[in-house]
Design a protein around this motif. Structure first.
Motif, PDB file in Angstrom:
ATOM      1  N   VAL A 123      -6.667   3.867   7.631  1.00  0.00           N
ATOM      2  CA  VAL A 123      -5.636   3.107   8.325  1.00  0.00           C
ATOM      3  C   VAL A 123      -5.269   1.899   7.469  1.00  0.00           C
ATOM      4  O   VAL A 123      -6.145   1.122   7.066  1.00  0.00           O
ATOM      5  N   ILE A 124      -3.978   1.741   7.197  1.00  0.00           N
ATOM      6  CA  ILE A 124      -3.499   0.628   6.371  1.00  0.00           C
ATOM      7  C   ILE A 124      -2.563  -0.238   7.191  1.00  0.00           C
ATOM      8  O   ILE A 124      -1.579   0.257   7.759  1.00  0.00           O
ATOM      9  N   ILE A 125      -2.869  -1.523   7.241  1.00  0.00           N
ATOM     10  CA  ILE A 125      -2.041  -2.503   7.949  1.00  0.00           C
ATOM     11  C   ILE A 125      -1.620  -3.572   6.947  1.00  0.00           C
ATOM     12  O   ILE A 125      -2.474  -4.211   6.320  1.00  0.00           O
ATOM     13  N   VAL A 126      -0.327  -3.760   6.777  1.00  0.00           N
ATOM     14  CA  VAL A 126       0.205  -4.796   5.888  1.00  0.00           C
ATOM     15  C   VAL A 126       0.677  -5.953   6.750  1.00  0.00           C
ATOM     16  O   VAL A 126       1.474  -5.768   7.676  1.00  0.00           O
ATOM     17  N   ILE A 181      -1.209 -11.750  16.404  1.00  0.00           N
ATOM     18  CA  ILE A 181      -0.699 -10.402  16.655  1.00  0.00           C
ATOM     19  C   ILE A 181      -1.542  -9.386  15.906  1.00  0.00           C
ATOM     20  O   ILE A 181      -1.882  -8.312  16.440  1.00  0.00           O
ATOM     21  N   LEU A 182      -1.909  -9.717  14.668  1.00  0.00           N
ATOM     22  CA  LEU A 182      -2.766  -8.840  13.878  1.00  0.00           C
ATOM     23  C   LEU A 182      -4.117  -8.651  14.548  1.00  0.00           C
ATOM     24  O   LEU A 182      -4.660  -7.531  14.570  1.00  0.00           O
ATOM     25  N   ALA A 183      -4.675  -9.714  15.104  1.00  0.00           N
ATOM     26  CA  ALA A 183      -5.963  -9.603  15.800  1.00  0.00           C
ATOM     27  C   ALA A 183      -5.863  -8.636  16.977  1.00  0.00           C
ATOM     28  O   ALA A 183      -6.752  -7.797  17.189  1.00  0.00           O
ATOM     29  N   GLU A 184      -4.780  -8.711  17.724  1.00  0.00           N
ATOM     30  CA  GLU A 184      -4.577  -7.802  18.860  1.00  0.00           C
ATOM     31  C   GLU A 184      -4.401  -6.373  18.369  1.00  0.00           C
ATOM     32  O   GLU A 184      -4.892  -5.419  18.989  1.00  0.00           O
ATOM     33  N   CYS A 185      -3.690  -6.212  17.265  1.00  0.00           N
ATOM     34  CA  CYS A 185      -3.503  -4.891  16.671  1.00  0.00           C
ATOM     35  C   CYS A 185      -4.845  -4.267  16.303  1.00  0.00           C
ATOM     36  O   CYS A 185      -5.110  -3.097  16.620  1.00  0.00           O
ATOM     37  N   LEU A 186      -5.705  -5.041  15.639  1.00  0.00           N
ATOM     38  CA  LEU A 186      -7.007  -4.529  15.220  1.00  0.00           C
ATOM     39  C   LEU A 186      -7.898  -4.226  16.425  1.00  0.00           C
ATOM     40  O   LEU A 186      -8.618  -3.218  16.444  1.00  0.00           O
ATOM     41  N   MET A 187      -7.844  -5.075  17.437  1.00  0.00           N
ATOM     42  CA  MET A 187      -8.646  -4.821  18.635  1.00  0.00           C
ATOM     43  C   MET A 187      -8.221  -3.522  19.312  1.00  0.00           C
ATOM     44  O   MET A 187      -9.060  -2.727  19.737  1.00  0.00           O
ATOM     45  N   GLN A 216      -9.892   6.794   0.947  1.00  0.00           N
ATOM     46  CA  GLN A 216     -10.520   8.090   0.733  1.00  0.00           C
ATOM     47  C   GLN A 216     -10.240   9.098   1.848  1.00  0.00           C
ATOM     48  O   GLN A 216     -10.703  10.234   1.786  1.00  0.00           O
ATOM     49  N   GLY A 217      -9.497   8.701   2.865  1.00  0.00           N
ATOM     50  CA  GLY A 217      -9.284   9.577   4.013  1.00  0.00           C
ATOM     51  C   GLY A 217      -8.426  10.789   3.699  1.00  0.00           C
ATOM     52  O   GLY A 217      -7.580  10.770   2.798  1.00  0.00           O
ATOM     53  N   ASP A 218      -8.633  11.858   4.465  1.00  0.00           N
ATOM     54  CA  ASP A 218      -7.782  13.044   4.357  1.00  0.00           C
ATOM     55  C   ASP A 218      -6.366  12.742   4.826  1.00  0.00           C
ATOM     56  O   ASP A 218      -5.415  13.399   4.409  1.00  0.00           O
ATOM     57  N   TYR A 219      -6.260  11.772   5.728  1.00  0.00           N
ATOM     58  CA  TYR A 219      -4.960  11.304   6.197  1.00  0.00           C
ATOM     59  C   TYR A 219      -4.862   9.803   5.994  1.00  0.00           C
ATOM     60  O   TYR A 219      -5.851   9.082   6.138  1.00  0.00           O
ATOM     61  N   VAL A 220      -3.654   9.345   5.678  1.00  0.00           N
ATOM     62  CA  VAL A 220      -3.361   7.917   5.587  1.00  0.00           C
ATOM     63  C   VAL A 220      -2.511   7.553   6.795  1.00  0.00           C
ATOM     64  O   VAL A 220      -1.477   8.188   7.046  1.00  0.00           O
ATOM     65  N   VAL A 221      -2.955   6.566   7.545  1.00  0.00           N
ATOM     66  CA  VAL A 221      -2.233   6.127   8.737  1.00  0.00           C
ATOM     67  C   VAL A 221      -1.643   4.744   8.480  1.00  0.00           C
ATOM     68  O   VAL A 221      -2.378   3.795   8.161  1.00  0.00           O
ATOM     69  N   LEU A 222      -0.336   4.626   8.605  1.00  0.00           N
ATOM     70  CA  LEU A 222       0.326   3.328   8.497  1.00  0.00           C
ATOM     71  C   LEU A 222       0.476   2.754   9.902  1.00  0.00           C
ATOM     72  O   LEU A 222       0.943   3.437  10.814  1.00  0.00           O
ATOM     73  N   LEU A 223       0.083   1.502  10.041  1.00  0.00           N
ATOM     74  CA  LEU A 223       0.173   0.844  11.342  1.00  0.00           C
ATOM     75  C   LEU A 223       0.694  -0.568  11.134  1.00  0.00           C
ATOM     76  O   LEU A 223       0.106  -1.345  10.375  1.00  0.00           O
ATOM     77  N   ASN A 224       1.801  -0.899  11.786  1.00  0.00           N
ATOM     78  CA  ASN A 224       2.326  -2.263  11.686  1.00  0.00           C
ATOM     79  C   ASN A 224       1.410  -3.242  12.413  1.00  0.00           C
ATOM     80  O   ASN A 224       0.806  -2.880  13.436  1.00  0.00           O
ATOM     81  N   VAL A 272      12.117  16.358  12.298  1.00  0.00           N
ATOM     82  CA  VAL A 272      13.181  15.369  12.125  1.00  0.00           C
ATOM     83  C   VAL A 272      13.372  15.108  10.632  1.00  0.00           C
ATOM     84  O   VAL A 272      12.668  15.671   9.789  1.00  0.00           O
ATOM     85  N   ASP A 273      14.315  14.223  10.313  1.00  0.00           N
ATOM     86  CA  ASP A 273      14.509  13.848   8.909  1.00  0.00           C
ATOM     87  C   ASP A 273      13.502  12.795   8.467  1.00  0.00           C
ATOM     88  O   ASP A 273      12.854  12.932   7.438  1.00  0.00           O
ATOM     89  N   TRP A 274      13.399  11.718   9.263  1.00  0.00           N
ATOM     90  CA  TRP A 274      12.454  10.670   8.889  1.00  0.00           C
ATOM     91  C   TRP A 274      11.973   9.926  10.122  1.00  0.00           C
ATOM     92  O   TRP A 274      12.607   9.974  11.177  1.00  0.00           O
ATOM     93  N   VAL A 275      10.824   9.287   9.975  1.00  0.00           N
ATOM     94  CA  VAL A 275      10.225   8.522  11.070  1.00  0.00           C
ATOM     95  C   VAL A 275       9.911   7.110  10.567  1.00  0.00           C
ATOM     96  O   VAL A 275       9.580   6.929   9.391  1.00  0.00           O
ATOM     97  N   PRO A 276      10.017   6.097  11.424  1.00  0.00           N
ATOM     98  CA  PRO A 276       9.687   4.734  11.012  1.00  0.00           C
ATOM     99  C   PRO A 276       8.216   4.599  10.640  1.00  0.00           C
ATOM    100  O   PRO A 276       7.358   5.342  11.139  1.00  0.00           O
ATOM    101  N   GLY A 277       7.924   3.634   9.780  1.00  0.00           N
ATOM    102  CA  GLY A 277       6.546   3.417   9.340  1.00  0.00           C
ATOM    103  C   GLY A 277       5.699   2.626  10.313  1.00  0.00           C
ATOM    104  O   GLY A 277       4.578   2.227   9.972  1.00  0.00           O
ATOM    105  N   THR A 278       6.187   2.409  11.516  1.00  0.00           N
ATOM    106  CA  THR A 278       5.463   1.626  12.518  1.00  0.00           C
ATOM    107  C   THR A 278       4.093   2.217  12.823  1.00  0.00           C
ATOM    108  O   THR A 278       3.085   1.517  12.884  1.00  0.00           O
ATOM    109  N   PHE A 279       4.060   3.523  13.048  1.00  0.00           N
ATOM    110  CA  PHE A 279       2.816   4.263  13.264  1.00  0.00           C
ATOM    111  C   PHE A 279       3.036   5.664  12.716  1.00  0.00           C
ATOM    112  O   PHE A 279       3.663   6.505  13.354  1.00  0.00           O
ATOM    113  N   THR A 280       2.544   5.892  11.517  1.00  0.00           N
ATOM    114  CA  THR A 280       2.799   7.137  10.804  1.00  0.00           C
ATOM    115  C   THR A 280       1.500   7.689  10.245  1.00  0.00           C
ATOM    116  O   THR A 280       0.676   6.932   9.721  1.00  0.00           O
TER     117      THR A 280
END
Length: 324
Positions: free
Chosen positions: A4-7, A14-20, A78-86, A169-177
């Protein structure tokens, strides 16, 4: 395992709430979590170190942008999947497990995006078609916003789709991917020329060109505040929605159209932006109203910034030095 990658940029609380919410609702999914901080001034890095010691923190000395920051963490993951999370997106129960399960059983899918819900509980656009001149005209004219349920007038956001079933679909936002690592190993991750905006659109286009599918999945959801990082840039002008920095959007749009469609489409896109704002200016010169002066000033500003974006990117051929 998922990575999981959070930028983050100036989103401490807000980031603290996201991580919780992430740790609370990840369930049994094994994961590693990265936070890439783009030179925040609000103490975000120290908060992560103190409250979330399991998180792998990357601290940048300057704001490298969304694409480059995600790439930094990806090279260490190293994950089999990469998860983007805002950082302003709060994971809902079972969403991560459902996203992994969908990818496991849909082997031709390179990446998929979840359902995005506003804090008020309303659905945000979570499935989109690639940008086009037609969709831009319908958007800047306000027609799409006036008829959000229309599959014709709001085609680029799948108007009328209830977001209740998986759909290619064509594309999805990077909010949760969620993204398949094996695909990234073959086509690469984000193009770092995109400092902010359009990087996920470009990635989805490259995925489709390589034969992978892109899906929206309804049972993986986040509550999304929207524009939390961007809104800390008080010195910048924002678009009508108030969530995107206008100059950044215009620059990235120039880069995207030139890269994926060529010079003619770039000129058509920027020409439409300038022409539409010229119409707004003329209308508010001829028809007086309480808002006329403000609208004239805004239309002139957008026109100037569009021309500046063309100049800054040399008609979409280069990305200006970072930070933008």
């Amino acid at each position: 395992m998922v990575s999981v990658i959070i930028v983050s940029f100036n989103t401490r609380e807000i980031l603290a709430e996201c991580l919780m919410s992430l740790f609370r609702h990840a369930g049994e999914v094994p994961m590693e979590v990265f936070v890439v901080d783009n030179a925040s001034k609000d103490g975000s890095p120290s908060m992560v170190r103190e409250r979330f010691p399991a998180v792998r923190l990357i601290e940048n000395s300057d704001n490298r942008g969304f694409a480059a920051a995600n790439n930094q963490a990806y090279t260490l993951s190293q994950g089999d999947y990469v998860v983007l999370l805002n950082p302003d997106a709060y994971l809902q129960p079972e969403s991560l497990a459902n996203a992994v399960a969908f990818m496991d059983r849909t082997t031709g899918c390179g990446l998929s995006g979840g359902k995005i819900i506003s804090p008020k509980g309303t659905l945000e656009p979570s499935a989109r078609r690639f940008p086009s001149i037609r969709s831009k005209l319908l958007t800047i004219s306000g027609i799409s916003g006036r008829y959000p349920r229309s599959p014709i007038l709001n085609r680029h956001e799948f108007g009328g789709f209830n977001h209740d079933a998986p759909m290619e679909v064509d594309w999805v936002p990077g909010t949760f991917t969620i993204i398949r690592r094996s695909m990234l190993e073959s086509i690469g991750f984000f193009d770092e020329r995109f400092y902010l905006y359009y990087e996920e659109t470009d990635l989805c286009r490259r995925a489709k060109n390589a034969g992978w599918s892109v899906y929206f999945i309804p049972d993986a959801a986040v509550i999304h505040i929207g524009g939390a990082c961007s809104k800390t840039r008080k010195e910048k002008t924002f678009d009508d929605s108030g969530s995107q920095v206008l100059s950044f959007r215009l620059r990235s749009e120039c880069l995207y159209y030139r890269k994926n469609h060529g010079a003619a489409m770039l000129i058509a896109s920027t020409g439409l932006e300038i022409f539409w704002n010229l119409l707004i200016f003329t209308k508010n010169m001829v028809i007086p109203s309480e808002e006329a002066q403000r609208k004239r000033t805004a239309s002139i500003g957008i026109g100037k910034q569009t021309l500046r974006a063309l100049k800054d990117t040399r008609f979409g051929t280069i990305s200006p030095p970072t930070p933008w």
